[in-house]
Design a protein around this motif. Structure first.
Motif, short mmCIF file in Angstrom:
data_model
loop_
_atom_site.label_atom_id
_atom_site.label_comp_id
_atom_site.label_asym_id
_atom_site.label_seq_id
_atom_site.Cartn_x
_atom_site.Cartn_y
_atom_site.Cartn_z
N ASP A 164 -60.34 18.25 47.61
CA ASP A 164 -60.82 19.62 47.80
C ASP A 164 -61.06 20.22 46.41
O ASP A 164 -60.10 20.42 45.65
CB ASP A 164 -59.75 20.41 48.56
CG ASP A 164 -60.20 21.83 48.89
OD1 ASP A 164 -60.94 22.42 48.07
OD2 ASP A 164 -59.80 22.34 49.95
N GLY A 223 -57.64 21.14 44.74
CA GLY A 223 -57.11 19.91 44.15
C GLY A 223 -56.34 19.04 45.13
O GLY A 223 -55.72 18.05 44.73
N GLU A 224 -56.38 19.37 46.41
CA GLU A 224 -55.66 18.54 47.39
C GLU A 224 -56.40 17.22 47.60
O GLU A 224 -57.61 17.21 47.81
CB GLU A 224 -55.56 19.26 48.73
CG GLU A 224 -54.61 20.44 48.71
CD GLU A 224 -54.82 21.36 49.91
OE1 GLU A 224 -55.86 22.05 49.96
OE2 GLU A 224 -53.96 21.36 50.79
N PHE A 276 -34.64 16.04 50.13
CA PHE A 276 -35.98 15.72 50.63
C PHE A 276 -36.89 16.95 50.67
O PHE A 276 -38.05 16.84 51.01
CB PHE A 276 -35.89 15.05 52.00
CG PHE A 276 -35.61 13.58 51.93
CD1 PHE A 276 -35.89 12.85 50.78
CD2 PHE A 276 -35.08 12.90 53.01
CE1 PHE A 276 -35.64 11.49 50.72
CE2 PHE A 276 -34.82 11.54 52.96
CZ PHE A 276 -35.11 10.84 51.81
N MET A 277 -36.35 18.12 50.36
CA MET A 277 -37.23 19.28 50.19
C MET A 277 -37.92 19.20 48.84
O MET A 277 -39.00 19.75 48.63
CB MET A 277 -36.41 20.58 50.24
CG MET A 277 -35.77 20.80 51.57
SD MET A 277 -36.48 22.19 52.44
CE MET A 277 -35.90 23.55 51.44
N LEU A 315 -40.38 14.46 47.67
CA LEU A 315 -41.23 14.31 48.85
C LEU A 315 -41.53 12.85 49.11
O LEU A 315 -41.88 12.12 48.19
CB LEU A 315 -42.53 15.06 48.63
CG LEU A 315 -42.39 16.55 48.35
CD1 LEU A 315 -43.75 17.16 48.08
CD2 LEU A 315 -41.70 17.25 49.50
N ILE A 316 -41.39 12.44 50.35
CA ILE A 316 -41.88 11.11 50.72
C ILE A 316 -42.92 11.30 51.81
O ILE A 316 -42.85 12.25 52.58
CB ILE A 316 -40.75 10.14 51.13
CG1 ILE A 316 -39.84 10.77 52.16
CG2 ILE A 316 -39.94 9.74 49.92
CD1 ILE A 316 -38.76 9.83 52.63
N THR A 335 -45.42 11.15 55.04
CA THR A 335 -45.26 11.06 56.49
C THR A 335 -46.54 10.44 57.07
O THR A 335 -47.48 10.17 56.34
CB THR A 335 -45.07 12.45 57.12
OG1 THR A 335 -46.32 13.13 57.08
CG2 THR A 335 -44.04 13.27 56.36
N MET A 391 -48.75 11.88 58.46
CA MET A 391 -49.88 12.78 58.25
C MET A 391 -50.63 12.51 56.95
O MET A 391 -51.78 12.88 56.81
CB MET A 391 -49.40 14.24 58.24
CG MET A 391 -48.67 14.67 59.48
SD MET A 391 -49.68 14.54 60.96
CE MET A 391 -50.80 15.91 60.71
N GLU A 392 -49.94 11.92 55.97
CA GLU A 392 -50.58 11.71 54.67
C GLU A 392 -51.27 10.36 54.56
O GLU A 392 -51.88 10.07 53.55
CB GLU A 392 -49.55 11.81 53.53
CG GLU A 392 -49.19 13.22 53.15
CD GLU A 392 -48.29 13.89 54.17
OE1 GLU A 392 -48.47 15.07 54.41
OE2 GLU A 392 -47.42 13.21 54.74
N PRO A 447 -51.60 18.56 44.12
CA PRO A 447 -52.73 19.48 44.00
C PRO A 447 -52.77 20.16 42.62
O PRO A 447 -53.84 20.23 41.99
CB PRO A 447 -52.49 20.50 45.11
CG PRO A 447 -51.67 19.77 46.13
CD PRO A 447 -50.84 18.78 45.36
#
Ligand SMILES: Cc1cc2nc3c(=O)[nH]c(=O)nc-3n(C[C@H](O)[C@H](O)[C@H](O)COP(=O)(O)OP(=O)(O)OC[C@H]3O[C@@H](n4cnc5c(N)ncnc54)[C@H](O)[C@@H]3O)c2cc1C
Lengths: 292, 797
Positions: B656, B660-661, B715-716, B719-720, B722, B724-725, B782
């Motif tokens: 994007d 930057g995503e 894990f907040m 990041l690992i 999921t 969705m990525e 990003p």
């Protein structure tokens, strides 16, 4: 397994009962709703209440209700319920926009709108949503009921007008014709808190010009909707030039801090970019509603 | 290229359709996992068991002034509090690491990283143990920390390991490989030289199950039973014998179901030792299980390499040479798990898949005030870093030469006829057909169409990137004469018994953390003996039940233990031949083998099945001279060489431009791991590794602030990825068997983790070409991508 400090636990049966329990156990007691903000903090021992007052049996606070030109939403309404409600999506599309990107399904199944607003995490999304929609918060306490505007309710990061012995019971949203709203968030990964996000709500006049508008930012160091946005936008035709101007305003007004999610310059850029995007979408939606 | 088609199998079909041997079958371990019936470390409950918790240092560097345990001991449920002072008395305050260093079990003198172990509480329950940690008073004298590895060798840097006699700096080792003079000469004469600093930041394996142990010391018979989350039970037993002085035959290590390892569970952590001490002191079993923050902050990290890369080539794109200097941050103790002679693991495979005239690498390892560890996270002993470096350098060269990155690679690959290929840093690649894999990958991707689409999008200002990477892995350490860990040669044993009714049990020295050993090793035996896989039990993870061997990491299970299993099955097959001969009253030479049966040459109707032979072996017939009455065998396999799996990966990203995503739209992975035992398991390993790669390329990093505080303790923050990525993975394969491996198999466990990060980063950099970006370091978050678009790309450390 992360282990919280020792605490006692009690389940409230009604709002009245919850208020009694809060009064009885005093400032070392805490209401727990979805628990998705409070429990992680307790596990890290950043929060150490002595009493947890569980309000999950207060079904009277779990509702979405159309009441004339208001939409009333109970404080115990879960994220999932808000996400899936067609009525909410039709009236306030910003809510679905935001709910889609709040946490993950597991968190959304438990987390509540009341808990989100009372937690008032600076990266929490619904405060911005409620802010730009001009919601009212209904609070009950020993002295009865108070109704506050979002600007009175939300005082800044982790701070609201809800007193220790009070309960947030309901949010009320005014329904206006020819309105549209939108939310957009940049996150490093699904389920992550926002690097930055923006929300906008717009009402158009019959001639297609902007009649009223609000822009809010999440995680970018702006506690309340952008002051003066309405003044700049009102009476003008929504176009790229106008969105760019609003974006510039947002970038100037915000006050982000650098962290692992990004440096200040990037976040300021997001304030600009995302403001333009949500205004563009909110205006398009408002125009569609006008036609429809 | 030999492409063999997978033997398909329909799991719903009857037994006759299921492959007896190699092929797609469902994993034997899955029924227990999907039904929640796995038995993980934390599921172990022993009678009278106590619970331990570790007090950890809140700061990165500090002198320990005093510890007061009075209040903790006064807690009604606390049984013992152990401090460094107690351990000094037991000579257990310091334990040897896997890299010829020592590591503090509990702090005695100085805290050297945030999260370091300071005291151990043993209590009646887990809650009490945790609560009591807050009752221990510790006074620290805070020292300036060393956080930036680049400053580790500065004259004024604080000396972290001042407890070591005569140590005045933070240098751990200097190590080099290749011919420097020759390489420099090639560089001096080359048309084109490009250089780039390439950083592989510190990341963490983050297995789903954290580390833990249950120690049960029986004071009566002196036997220690230690349940541990370990990938290498036998090596641990020997080390415990050496460290704790308990005789080795009185130690039993059990590694139950393990919720992932990825290298995180190779070493011995202070918590394991403390559980043992707790059990000895209390006379009761002690369980210790770390929480997520402890796992992320204190256990083996991975990578942390700052690499200065240089590549030399001719103007028309013939790559001539590579050289690099690496600064390696090993944290406060050198605790990397690696073969003794390889302080930088197998980094010297950084010449990649290309036929070079010269290469040289040097690595300097330094101490910093950070958690120790190093070689972990599915990296095949630093091949991950090596592949990332060379694949970034080749891409940067392609840009410089204005050549297509796939074309440049094709032009420089080692050719099939060059194998076995000796590279310039001492490796002999066993087999390969790189061009075939690359072309297949390009074909699956529709490479030309993708480039066309990209050109059109660029016209419209859209950011689309296509990234190519080609990797050669080096796995299966390894020949004993070259590879050992703390003196233990890297061989593996296998024992096979065929019971009288023809069912079998195979005992192996490696330990599964999700790789599917119970299925694939049964399939290897099935292929060799014709006994169906479901009739073969695979036993692993218990030193009292299995032969000695070095364990599962570095993708070594199939290359080493898999070889052992094939050979032990062949030994049984040969023995079966002798017994069949006796049963059929024929000379063994007159027998012929078909899967599952020996029969008389020329008369196939006369023969004996494995089950009949097994009954015969245990029955009453007269056995031939020198054949004893069973159908068992054992071997230890010392591989003649490592195996060299390879693969060609292509990644497509969209970025994007406003935020930057990065979105990974497609990922095509062609892998060659030689003979394919169970294609479904191979695909699973590849899917997992690719997902790891997305994590490292886009989001994972263990960062520290200037005070040495770890910023990735949950894990907040860490990041690992999921579901969705990640895109829908597109996999393909070629088959180039290993010429020296008993069944021609190579490893597959880490290929995708090694090969995918460069493909993704190359795609991101490719997408950013319109902004003049030629390099950016991971993670491509990003904010970092946006900075690169502004011409402000910065290394993450
Ligand atoms: C992994 C993860 C990711 C997340 N990501 C996001 C995200 O991206 N965006 C986002 O906005 N949120 C996110 N959240 C937070 C989530 O939305 C929480 O559900 C929400 O912030 C709190 O709601 P809750 O009902 O769980 O509140 P609780 O945790 O139960 O309570 C939070 C606080 O509010 C108080 N409280 C709760 N209800 C009331 C009430 N009715 N009256 C008075 N006080 C009350 C409690 O005492 C407590 O102090 C995430 C959470 C997790 C665990």
């Amino acid at each position: 397994m992360q282990i919280p400090a020792p605490f006692d636990y009690v389940r409230a049966t009604t709002v009245e009962n919850a208020l009694e329990l809060l009064a009885r156990y005093g400032p070392d007691s805490r209401v727990v709703a979805g628990g998705h903000s409070l429990l992680p903090m307790m596990k890290l021992r950043l929060s150490r209440p002595e009493w947890l007052i569980d309000i999950n049996d207060l079904y009277e606070l779990d509702f979405i209700l159309r009441d004339g030109n208001k939409l009333r939403v109970g404080a115990l309404t879960r994220h999932t319920t808000l996400l899936e409600s067609e009525e909410v999506a039709g009236l306030f599309p910003i809510v679905r926009d935001a709910e889609r990107v709040i946490a993950d399904p597991v968190v959304r199944n438990r987390g509540t709108i009341g808990g989100s607003l009372c937690q008032a995490d600076p990266a929490e999304d619904l405060s911005t949503v409620c802010g730009v929609l001009g919601a009212e918060a209904v609070i009950r306490g020993p002295g009865g009921e108070r109704i506050l505007s979002m600007s009175e309710f939300h005082r800044g990061p982790y701070e609201t007008a809800v007193g220790h012995d009070e309960l947030l019971c309901e949010l009320r949203f005014g329904i206006r014709p020819r309105s549209g709203s939108a939310y957009e968030k940049v996150e490093r990964r699904v389920g992550d808190w926002a690097v930055g996000a923006a929300g906008a709500a717009v009402t158009l006049a019959a001639d297609g010009t902007v009649d009223d508008a609000a822009v809010g930012l999440t995680a970018l160091g702006l506690d309340h909707p952008l002051a003066g946005a309405a003044a700049v936008l009102r009476g003008r035709h929504p176009d790229e030039e106008l969105f760019a101007e609003a974006g510039r305003l947002a970038a100037e007004a915000c006050d982000p801090v650098a962290d692992q999610r990004g440096p200040v310059d990037y976040k300021r850029h997001l304030a600009d970019e995302l403001t333009q995007r949500v205004l563009r979408r909110a205006c398009a939606r408002a125009a569609q509603m006008q036609e429809g | 290229m030999t492409v063999i088609h997978d033997r398909q199998s329909n799991p719903a079909a009857g037994d006759e359709d299921r492959p007896i041997g190699y092929g797609r079958i469902q994993r034997k371990e899955d029924p227990r996992f999907v039904r929640g019936k796995g038995h993980y470390l934390d599921d172990i409950v022993l009678p009278g068991m106590l619970h331990g918790a570790i007090l950890r240092a809140p700061v990165a560097h500090a002198r320990l002034v005093s510890i007061d345990t009075t209040n903790a001991l006064a807690h009604p449920k606390v049984v013992a509090v152990i401090t460094g002072k107690d351990l000094l008395g037991l000579k257990l305050a310091w334990a040897p690491t896997l890299s010829a260093d020592v590591q503090a079990v509990l702090v005695t003198d100085k805290v050297r990283f945030q999260g370091q172990e300071v005291a151990f509480v043993v209590a009646e329950d887990r809650y009490a143990a945790r609560d009591a940690l807050e009752l221990i008073d510790v006074e620290y004298d805070v020292l300036p920390p060393l956080v930036d590895a680049r400053k580790a060798l500065d004259a004024d840097a604080p000396v972290i390991r001042d407890e070591i006699e005569g140590r005045t700096d933070n240098r751990i080792f200097d190590w080099e490989m290749g011919d420097k003079a020759e390489t420099d000469a090639v560089f001096a004469a080359a048309d084109v030289v490009v250089s780039q600093e390439v950083v592989y930041p510190r990341v963490h394996p983050a297995p789903m199950e954290t580390c833990g142990a249950v120690a049960d010391f029986d004071a009566v018979n002196g036997k220690l039973t230690l349940y541990e989350t370990t990938q290498a039970p036998h090596a641990h037993r020997t080390l415990f014998a050496i460290v704790a002085g308990i005789p080795e035959h009185k130690i039993r290590i059990v590694s139950p179901d393990i919720g992932g390892g990825f290298g995180n569970k190779v070493g011995i952590y202070p918590g394991y030792i403390l559980a043992v001490v707790g059990s000895i002191v209390s006379g009761r079993p002690v369980k210790w299980v770390e929480d997520r923050s402890e796992n992320l902050m204190s256990t083996s990290f991975a990578r942390d390499y700052i690499m200065q890369g240089e590549i030399a080539a001719t103007r028309d794109g013939k790559i001539l040479a590579l050289r690099t200097h690496v600064l390696a941050d090993h944290g406060a103790f050198n605790a990397t798990a690696q073969p003794t002679k390889n302080p930088a693991g197998f980094f010297s495979i950084f010449t990649g898949s290309y036929d070079l005239a010269a290469a040289h690498c040097s690595v300097t390892g330094v101490y910093t005030n950070k958690a120790p560890g190093g070689v972990a996270y599915a990296c095949s002993f630093r091949v991950t870093e090596a592949v990332y470096l060379v694949e970034r350098m080749v891409d940067i060269l392609a840009r410089k030469l204005d050549m297509d990155p796939a074309e440049l690679r094709l032009k420089n690959f080692i050719k099939p006829e060059q194998f076995p290929y000796a590279n310039k840093t001492g490796w002999v690649y066993d087999s390969g057909n790189y061009e075939a894999a690359m072309r297949l990958s390009m074909q699956l991707a529709g490479y030309e169409d993708l480039r066309r689409e990209q050109a059109e999008k660029r016209e419209r200002g859209e950011l689309m990137g296509i990234g190519v990477s080609f990797f050669t892995e080096v796995v299966g350490a390894g020949p004993r004469k070259h590879f050992d860990i703390v003196g233990l040669g890297m061989a593996d044993g296998a024992e096979l018994r065929v019971h009288p009714t023809g069912k079998a049990v195979v005992r192996i020295s490696v330990q599964s953390q999700g790789q599917g050993h119970e299925t694939t090793f049964a399939q290897i035996v099935a292929e060799e003996l014709g006994i169906p896989p479901e009739d073969i039990e695979v036993v692993h993870g218990d030193t009292d039940q299995t032969p000695f061997g070095l364990g599962t990491y570095g993708s070594r299970s199939t290359p080493v233990s898999g070889g052992a299993v094939a050979l032990v099955a062949r030994k049984v097959r040969e023995k079966a031949k002798l017994i069949a001969g006796a049963m059929l009253e024929t000379r063994p030479e007159d027998l012929e083998w078909e899967k599952g049966r020996w029969f008389v040459k020329g008369d196939p109707s006369v023969g004996k099945t494995m089950a009949e032979i097994a009954m015969g072996a245990h029955g009453t017939i007269a056995l031939p001279e020198g054949v004893d009455g069973n159908l068992d065998a054992e071997v230890t396999y010392d591989p003649p060489n490592l195996t060299f799996p390879f693969g060609a990966y292509i990644c497509v990203v969209d970025i994007d431009p406003g935020t930057g995503e990065v979105k990974v739209r497609r990922f095509i992975a062609v892998d060659d791991c030689g003979t394919r035992i169970n294609p479904m398991i191979i695909e699973g390993q590849v899917h997992g590794g690719l997902t790891d790669g997305v994590g490292m390329a886009l989001m994972e990093i263990i960062e520290f602030d200037e005070d040495g505080n770890c910023l990735a303790g949950s894990f907040m923050d860490y990041l690992i990825p999921t579901a969705m990525e990640v895109p829908d993975w597109e996999t393909g394969f070629t088959v180039t068997p290993s010429p020296h491996h008993p069944i021609g198999a190579k490893g597959i466990g880490e290929s995708a983790t090694v090969g995918s990060p460069p493909a993704i980063v190359n795609a991101v950099v490719d997408a950013l070409a319109p902004f003049g970006v030629t390099h950016m370091d991971m993670p491509c978050t990003p904010a970092r991508v946006w900075a690169a678009m502004q011409g402000r790309a910065r290394p993450p450390i």
